[in-house]
Each structure stands twice: as structure tokens, then as C-alpha cells.
Design an enzyme around this catalytic site. Sequence first.
Site, PDB file in Angstrom:
ATOM      1  N   LYS A 174       0.867  -1.173   0.000  1.00 33.14           N
ATOM      2  CA  LYS A 174       0.000   0.000   0.000  1.00 33.14           C
ATOM      3  C   LYS A 174       0.906   1.225   0.000  1.00 33.14           C
ATOM      4  O   LYS A 174       1.725   1.397   0.913  1.00 33.14           O
ATOM      5  CB  LYS A 174      -0.899  -0.005   1.241  1.00 33.14           C
ATOM      6  CG  LYS A 174      -1.817   1.203   1.284  1.00 33.14           C
ATOM      7  CD  LYS A 174      -2.596   1.264   2.581  1.00 33.14           C
ATOM      8  CE  LYS A 174      -3.241   2.621   2.736  1.00 33.14           C
ATOM      9  NZ  LYS A 174      -3.690   2.872   4.098  1.00 33.14           N
ATOM     10  N   ASN A 199      -9.667   1.469  10.490  1.00 34.34           N
ATOM     11  CA  ASN A 199      -8.674   1.288  11.543  1.00 34.34           C
ATOM     12  C   ASN A 199      -9.111   2.031  12.797  1.00 34.34           C
ATOM     13  O   ASN A 199      -9.582   1.434  13.756  1.00 34.34           O
ATOM     14  CB  ASN A 199      -7.322   1.796  11.024  1.00 34.34           C
ATOM     15  CG  ASN A 199      -6.215   1.667  12.052  1.00 34.34           C
ATOM     16  OD1 ASN A 199      -6.450   1.371  13.208  1.00 34.34           O
ATOM     17  ND2 ASN A 199      -4.990   1.891  11.626  1.00 34.34           N
ATOM     18  N   ALA A 258      -9.560   5.395   5.014  1.00 34.88           N
ATOM     19  CA  ALA A 258      -9.374   6.570   5.879  1.00 34.88           C
ATOM     20  C   ALA A 258     -10.625   7.423   6.026  1.00 34.88           C
ATOM     21  O   ALA A 258     -11.266   7.801   5.050  1.00 34.88           O
ATOM     22  CB  ALA A 258      -8.241   7.463   5.386  1.00 34.88           C
TER      23      ALA A 258
END
Lengths: 384, 253
Positions: B94, B203, B181
Amino acid sequence: MERIDHMKYLPDMEVLEDSDIGERVVRAMRNYDYSKYTAADVKRALSAEYLSPDDFGALLSPAAEPFLEDMARRATLETHKHFGNSVLLFTPLYISNYCENHCIYCGFNCQNKIRRAKLDEDGIRREMEAIAKTGMEEVLILTGESRKMSDVEYIGRACSIAHEYFKNVGVEVYPMNTDEYAYIHECGADYVTVFQETYDSDRYEQLHLAGHKRIFPYRLNAQERAVRGGMRGVAFAALLGLSDFRKDAFAVGTHAYLIQRKYPHAEISFSCPRLRPIINNDKINPKDVHERQLLQVMCAYRIFMPFAGLTISTRERAGFRDNVVGMCATKISAGVSTGIGSHTEEESAGDSQFEISDTRSLAEVIEAIKGRGLQPVLNDYVYV
Amino acid sequence: MSDKLIIGGHEFSSRFILGSGKFDLDLINAAVEHAGAEIVTLALRRVNSFSGNILEHIPAGVTLLPNTSGARTAEEAYKIARLAREAGCGEFIKIEVIHDSKYLLPDNYETAKACEMLAKDGFIPLPYMYPDLNAARDMVNAGAAAIMPLAAPIGSNQGLATKQFIRILIEEIDLPIIVDAGIGKPSQACEAMEMGAAAIMANTAIATAGNIVEMAKAFKHAIIAGRTAYLAGTGRVLDKASASSPLTGFIRE
């Protein structure tokens, strides 16, 4: 002894002609009147998504003291958001305590009768090996500020040795020119810490009687030179208690804010040292800056710049340190000894800069962090 | 019905990608188990850190997606990717190139450059990017295996702040679009999947939840629900009710 002009650069000191950051910081601090803020200003600051420098000023003001609990809550949220459960660990290593400066509050000052020592390369290696054995992956190399006794090559050599034993190497040494920072960076260091001590130039002049350090603006522009020299991160601090701590803390935040705006890639961090007693002077105490005020400053830094690192030093007691990690601090030192050669010798060869309050080993600090449901992280960095 | 996520020729059943940056390592196992994630990201700069090697915490059968966090330029991303490969992390990478310490916004220009360098060196690059169609096309041409646009600034939990631009990427780019994100809640993950995103990476939303395992489960179900709705074809939603007398009723032949 004749005192030199503290505002005038000495020969060989690089002047950043194209930068006005230092002047802007000093001007902002002079204009900062913390008595003008009200509870409404504090509430507004606490509810702002992104804080302005003026909001930051409100959080540092006496009007914010009754809101310390709210500040702590907001700070905890921000820390959690930006750093999760992680708490970084490092240890400082003092490699020389020779100093050419006369700073009246410091144990290393050249007039103070202490045992002086400087580690040679073997000594540095032995100390680093001993620290690395404890599992530590980040080291901060410190010296007293003497270009004669610990020149740039000597510090560079220490960084190269550190690079063999640690993943992350920082330096807290005398301010340097851009090309010297570039050299230290090449040797393996990527983080530079410079404490301005106080941003009040008049007070600065009274406290720093002699030596290179007496030159106020050269120190003030150290972080900018470090970033230009290729360093990844720079740390800012005032030694709280030397002067008006609210104004100094405002200057620290403004300084970091302006550097970050001009160099958006630079990693920013703060330290929050308070005055500590030193050898031959146990009367020094951070009278105005009690834990409550210290916490206010730390929370204000966190809320103003939520992405910045914040280091809590062993100057503070274990109980305070354990409670601020996860709330506002993101980095904590462990296994600290501020004497020279004290990681391998029972009796250190050189005396320490100040007395520390938290003498716990790395393993003990790790256990304390885990006990609070946080995750100790020994490295979050890759040198490229 | 077989509905696989295919990235760089590899098939995955789960469309939930788990971030590990802010996790307590001991909880990764539990979260993977309960959320069914098959891909776990990993910051190379954390490898070999405390608690031994992070690699040891990744359960068998899970594909590692190392990231280049810490890179400020394409060259640095390339170096970090090679270190990751040497550390045994495989070919997936990534790409994160960030030149901004405040918002941590990715640098699309450097990211596209890194994509090209890495693809040429045999990596399977998944660029994390700001959702810009032109940049995404550059990344596709440079050899990206998927595009990972951000929904909002990382860690902000603001949800799909860039929704309209991600929608354009989904329409125009033939590679999987993985929303990365900013997703703060399962409902936002569901919304992105409903829109046609191929997968969700989360996350902070899970790491900061009161109960990590339960939140991981909630994300799993939300992503499945959104995907199912997308495949079913969501019903039309018109702004106004249809006129009872059609405007075109006058046509005779």
C-alpha cells in the site's frame, strides 16, 4: 566579566536572512495578553474543530484553569484519534557534560563545580550496547553545549554508532548551522530537540550570562535550520518556570505552528520541562508551575496541534507521567540516567544535569503503560 | 453466488481490510476472527517493534498489506517497499506518500511516481490517494492493482466527506476502489459499499471503539449489507413524485 550583546550573531553563526519566523514568534508572545480571555473564549476554543492561535491562547490563560477537566477530556480524545493506544519509548544518553555556557539554573553550567567527563567512542559504544540490551530502539543523544569539547564530528560519530544499535536516533545538543545539521542527519540522526528555555529575550539575557548560548536569535532559529538540513522532526520547548510560563508556552506553540505551516512535512513535537533542583543549588523550584498548570500547558499543546508528539520527561514523578500518557503525552523516557557513563559504570564519571524524579527501568515503565491498557511502542520510524 | 474481491490476481472473500497501526497487537487476532478480514495492513516502521515481530501476530491465511508510511517522496516509498519485501511481507504494497504532518493527506503526484517504480519492480501497488480522477488514471496507467481513495482525513472519523469524488472514481476506473481513511461508523462503510466501492479499509473507527470485537463485527455486517444492496441494484430514488398525467401523453404515433 564583560557580557556580549545577546541579540547579535557571533561569527560563524548562520543567519536565515529569508526567514521571519523567529521575529513573528517573539512578536506574538509580546502581544499575548492572557488576562483578556474569559470563560466564553475558553468554551469557544474547546468546541472548535481546528483551533486558531488565539484559541490556543485562551486555553493557556487563567480563565481556562476551571476547565482543566474538560481540556483533559478533549486532549484524551485527540490523542486517541491521532495516536491510538500507542505510547513511544526512548532513553536519553548523555555523552559529555562539558559546557561553555553560563546558564544560572543549569547543573552543567561552566561555573558549577561538578565532575566533568566525555565518553570516547568505546565508551559511547559500551553505553549504547547496554541500553540496546534492555530492548530500547530509540535513543536521544545529549551533550553539554561545548563546541570545543564535543565538536560536530564527535557528535556525528556518536550518531553513526547509535545508528548501529538503534532504529531511531535524535540529538539534543547545541544549535548548529544548516550544513552541520545535514551532516548529523547523514550520520543517522533524524530528530533535533532544542529547548529555547525562555522566549522572553530580556529574561533570556539575565539567565544566560556567557557562551554561544547567550545569542538568543541563533537558538531561536535552530529548528528551522534543522528542517532545512533535512531532519525529519524537530522538538520545541521552554523550560517552564524560568519566566512567565503562560507566555513561554504560547511562544512554544506559536513557534511550532509557524514552522509546521512553512514546512508541512516536518514532524513536530513538544517537551514540557519544568525547572529542577541541580547540584550545588537545591533552592531551584518551579514555584509557579504546579502540576495543575503543567497539565494545562500539556493539554493546550495537544488540543492546538493534535497531530504533534508530546514527550514527558523524568523530571516529573512516576504517578504524573503514567497519568498523562494516553491523555496528552505520546512519548515517555525510561531507564534514564543523566550522568556520564552511568549505564555501564556503578559510579558515573561525570555528574548529572538535573535530578530526576522517575528512575524506573524500561521494563517497569512498559508494565505501567500496559497496566493502563496502552500499547508500548519502541519504534515507529524507518530511516530512509 | 460467487462474489470475490480480486486484487492483482488474488481472490478474497472478505471486503473488509483491517488497519493495524492503532491496534493493540493482542487484539488483532480477535478482530480478524470476528470481522472476517483477510487483509491486514501493516506499517513497516512498526515491524520488529515491541512484543516481538508484528508478523507473528498476523494469523495464518491472512494477507499482509504492508504500507510505506513514513515516506515523504516516491523514492522513500520505493525504499520502504523493498525493505518490506526483504522482511518477508510479500508483493502487496500500500503506497502512502505523505508530505503533510498535520492532515496526513497523501501526495498524489509522488504516489503516482511511486506506483510506477514499484509496479516495474514486480510489486502489486495499492495507492492511497486523494480522490482525483486524473491522478487515479495516472496510477492505473502506472500499474496500480486497486485505487484507495480517502473518505476524509485519516483518523478523523468524518465519514464520506469526499463521497461525490469517490463516486466518480467508481464510475470511471476499472480497478477495485477501496475506500480508505475517515470511515467512522459502520453506516458510512455501508453507504460506500452501496455506492459500489469494492472494499473498505478501517482502523481508527474500530481501534477507538468501546468494544473492539463488537465494532469489528458491526463493520463486517455493514460491509456485507452494503455490498448486497449494490449487487441487488438499489431502487431509484426520485426527487419528486411522478406526475400522474405524463408530459409526453400527447404523442400519437
